[in-house]
Write an enzyme that holds these catalytic residues in place. Sequence first.
Site, PDB file in Angstrom:
ATOM      1  N   HIS A 105       0.915  -1.208   0.020  1.00 56.70           N
ATOM      2  CA  HIS A 105      -0.010  -0.066  -0.229  1.00 56.70           C
ATOM      3  C   HIS A 105       0.736   1.190  -0.135  1.00 56.70           C
ATOM      4  O   HIS A 105       0.160   2.363  -0.373  1.00 56.70           O
ATOM      5  CB  HIS A 105      -0.939  -0.072   1.139  1.00 56.70           C
ATOM      6  CG  HIS A 105      -2.632   0.707   0.902  1.00 56.70           C
ATOM      7  ND1 HIS A 105      -3.525   0.460   1.584  1.00 56.70           N
ATOM      8  CD2 HIS A 105      -2.604   1.462  -0.020  1.00 56.70           C
ATOM      9  CE1 HIS A 105      -4.563   0.904   0.930  1.00 56.70           C
ATOM     10  NE2 HIS A 105      -3.951   1.638   0.038  1.00 56.70           N
ATOM     11  N   ASP A 132      -9.537  -0.854   3.619  1.00 59.60           N
ATOM     12  CA  ASP A 132      -8.678  -1.270   4.288  1.00 59.60           C
ATOM     13  C   ASP A 132      -9.061  -1.851   5.708  1.00 59.60           C
ATOM     14  O   ASP A 132      -9.771  -1.166   6.376  1.00 59.60           O
ATOM     15  CB  ASP A 132      -7.324  -0.306   4.479  1.00 59.60           C
ATOM     16  CG  ASP A 132      -6.286  -0.780   4.577  1.00 59.60           C
ATOM     17  OD1 ASP A 132      -5.989  -1.827   5.335  1.00 59.60           O
ATOM     18  OD2 ASP A 132      -5.237  -0.094   3.864  1.00 59.60           O
ATOM     19  N   HIS A 134      -6.603  -1.717   8.021  1.00 60.35           N
ATOM     20  CA  HIS A 134      -5.846  -0.875   8.569  1.00 60.35           C
ATOM     21  C   HIS A 134      -6.119   0.702   8.146  1.00 60.35           C
ATOM     22  O   HIS A 134      -6.581   0.878   7.050  1.00 60.35           O
ATOM     23  CB  HIS A 134      -4.501  -1.180   8.319  1.00 60.35           C
ATOM     24  CG  HIS A 134      -3.984  -2.626   8.563  1.00 60.35           C
ATOM     25  ND1 HIS A 134      -4.227  -3.782   7.623  1.00 60.35           N
ATOM     26  CD2 HIS A 134      -3.889  -3.407   9.712  1.00 60.35           C
ATOM     27  CE1 HIS A 134      -4.200  -4.895   8.130  1.00 60.35           C
ATOM     28  NE2 HIS A 134      -3.674  -4.841   9.375  1.00 60.35           N
ATOM     29  N   ASP A 136      -3.537   2.927   7.980  1.00 60.66           N
ATOM     30  CA  ASP A 136      -2.478   3.299   7.285  1.00 60.66           C
ATOM     31  C   ASP A 136      -2.140   4.540   7.441  1.00 60.66           C
ATOM     32  O   ASP A 136      -1.588   5.457   6.524  1.00 60.66           O
ATOM     33  CB  ASP A 136      -2.556   3.059   5.834  1.00 60.66           C
ATOM     34  CG  ASP A 136      -2.668   1.557   5.375  1.00 60.66           C
ATOM     35  OD1 ASP A 136      -2.388   0.648   6.331  1.00 60.66           O
ATOM     36  OD2 ASP A 136      -2.981   1.188   4.429  1.00 60.66           O
ATOM     37  N   HIS A 149       4.014   0.774   4.234  1.00 60.28           N
ATOM     38  CA  HIS A 149       2.824   0.204   3.803  1.00 60.28           C
ATOM     39  C   HIS A 149       1.831   0.731   4.878  1.00 60.28           C
ATOM     40  O   HIS A 149       0.743   0.624   4.711  1.00 60.28           O
ATOM     41  CB  HIS A 149       2.612  -0.910   3.368  1.00 60.28           C
ATOM     42  CG  HIS A 149       2.530  -2.183   4.473  1.00 60.28           C
ATOM     43  ND1 HIS A 149       2.122  -3.445   4.231  1.00 60.28           N
ATOM     44  CD2 HIS A 149       3.171  -2.162   5.800  1.00 60.28           C
ATOM     45  CE1 HIS A 149       2.062  -4.061   5.342  1.00 60.28           C
ATOM     46  NE2 HIS A 149       2.769  -3.489   6.041  1.00 60.28           N
ATOM     47  N   ASP A 236      -7.518  -1.753  -0.612  1.00 63.08           N
ATOM     48  CA  ASP A 236      -6.363  -3.030   0.045  1.00 63.08           C
ATOM     49  C   ASP A 236      -7.438  -4.351   0.256  1.00 63.08           C
ATOM     50  O   ASP A 236      -8.257  -4.167   0.902  1.00 63.08           O
ATOM     51  CB  ASP A 236      -5.964  -2.442   1.303  1.00 63.08           C
ATOM     52  CG  ASP A 236      -4.857  -3.107   1.896  1.00 63.08           C
ATOM     53  OD1 ASP A 236      -4.974  -4.694   1.747  1.00 63.08           O
ATOM     54  OD2 ASP A 236      -4.314  -2.672   2.491  1.00 63.08           O
ATOM     55  N   ASP A 238      -6.922  -6.781   1.878  1.00 58.17           N
ATOM     56  CA  ASP A 238      -7.316  -7.143   3.272  1.00 58.17           C
ATOM     57  C   ASP A 238      -8.647  -6.433   3.808  1.00 58.17           C
ATOM     58  O   ASP A 238      -8.723  -6.745   5.157  1.00 58.17           O
ATOM     59  CB  ASP A 238      -6.120  -7.047   4.247  1.00 58.17           C
ATOM     60  CG  ASP A 238      -5.481  -5.582   4.664  1.00 58.17           C
ATOM     61  OD1 ASP A 238      -6.336  -4.709   4.657  1.00 58.17           O
ATOM     62  OD2 ASP A 238      -4.298  -5.354   4.920  1.00 58.17           O
ATOM     63  N   GLU A 281      -1.713  -4.898  -1.798  1.00 58.09           N
ATOM     64  CA  GLU A 281      -1.577  -5.845  -0.976  1.00 58.09           C
ATOM     65  C   GLU A 281      -2.094  -7.406  -1.144  1.00 58.09           C
ATOM     66  O   GLU A 281      -2.046  -8.362  -0.326  1.00 58.09           O
ATOM     67  CB  GLU A 281      -2.283  -5.661   0.555  1.00 58.09           C
ATOM     68  CG  GLU A 281      -1.503  -4.265   1.094  1.00 58.09           C
ATOM     69  CD  GLU A 281      -0.228  -4.389   1.712  1.00 58.09           C
ATOM     70  OE1 GLU A 281       0.351  -5.356   1.847  1.00 58.09           O
ATOM     71  OE2 GLU A 281       0.298  -3.133   1.936  1.00 58.09           O
TER      72      GLU A 281
END
Length: 309
Positions: A105, A132, A134, A136, A149, A236, A238, A281
């Site tokens: 990312h 995402d 996360h 980030d 990332h 992303d 994930d 990712e």
Amino acid sequence: MEQQGVAKPIQIIGVPLDLGASRRGTDGGPSAVRIAGLGEQLKKMGYQISQEVDVTVPSMESRPTETGSTMRFRREILQVCRDLAQVTRNALTNGHVPLIVGGDHSIAMGSISGIADYYQQQNQNIGLVWFDAHADMNIPGISPSGNVHGMPLSHLMGYGDKDFTSILSANTKIKPENVALVGVRDIDEKEKELIRESGVHLFSMRDIDEMGMNKVSDEIINIVTKDTVGFHVSFDVDGCDPEVIPGSGTLVPGGVTYREAHLLLEKCAETNLMTSLDLVELNPFLDKGNISAERAVSLILSAFGRSVI
């Protein structure tokens, strides 16, 4: 992006970067997505695919070993992001829709810097959908790992390392009030403070549980289109539940379902205001067959307007 039939050509941009993450393998993401037929599927939808471009990325093995850095592989990632920013800005200048396939990312600091700069030169701003698990939003010094990332969104909003915040220009790339994070369920403690301070809009998995993805999607679109020319989607894999997309190195249980992800991206497509998209990712070395890339391609097609009938 315009209505199918009069759509702008799409330029697929491969960025095989895995220097920003601890787990190796996201450098295989562009190949996995191409093998899953991304370009061919978009052509079947009626899109013209312009000449694909790859951004050159150094391998980790060719770099000196780094330990204890607050921003691991900083110099190499900065160069990749600067190069990528030129490529995405050029794609828009040539009338193409940038579709960037990573890579980890950290590439978003390059892709979005180029896209934002193109529109800022026309006195326009873009919104940002950040899908995402996360946030980030770490910055050097507060990141527990030093992995870049985990830092791209903060830098795009002007926090952190000045070389990364000023790619192509000193302007802040995205206004926090036009940023919507969705699918988030794993945030570092010090990162939480920066999220609250910044004023970005965050839709956690609890929000999706309570409100439903339909309402969350509508709110997201309002945020990213308010006083903007359009919006970028940074996707992303994930953000999806690991049962949906197992091929990623930063899996967090309890994520967005396959149908929920499709719904969000279908609604993004319906606005006709998506300027560009990142897919990041994806790690085929952690996958089961190539199912994650195949599902990721299907999700991208929804973002570009594929419907059931």
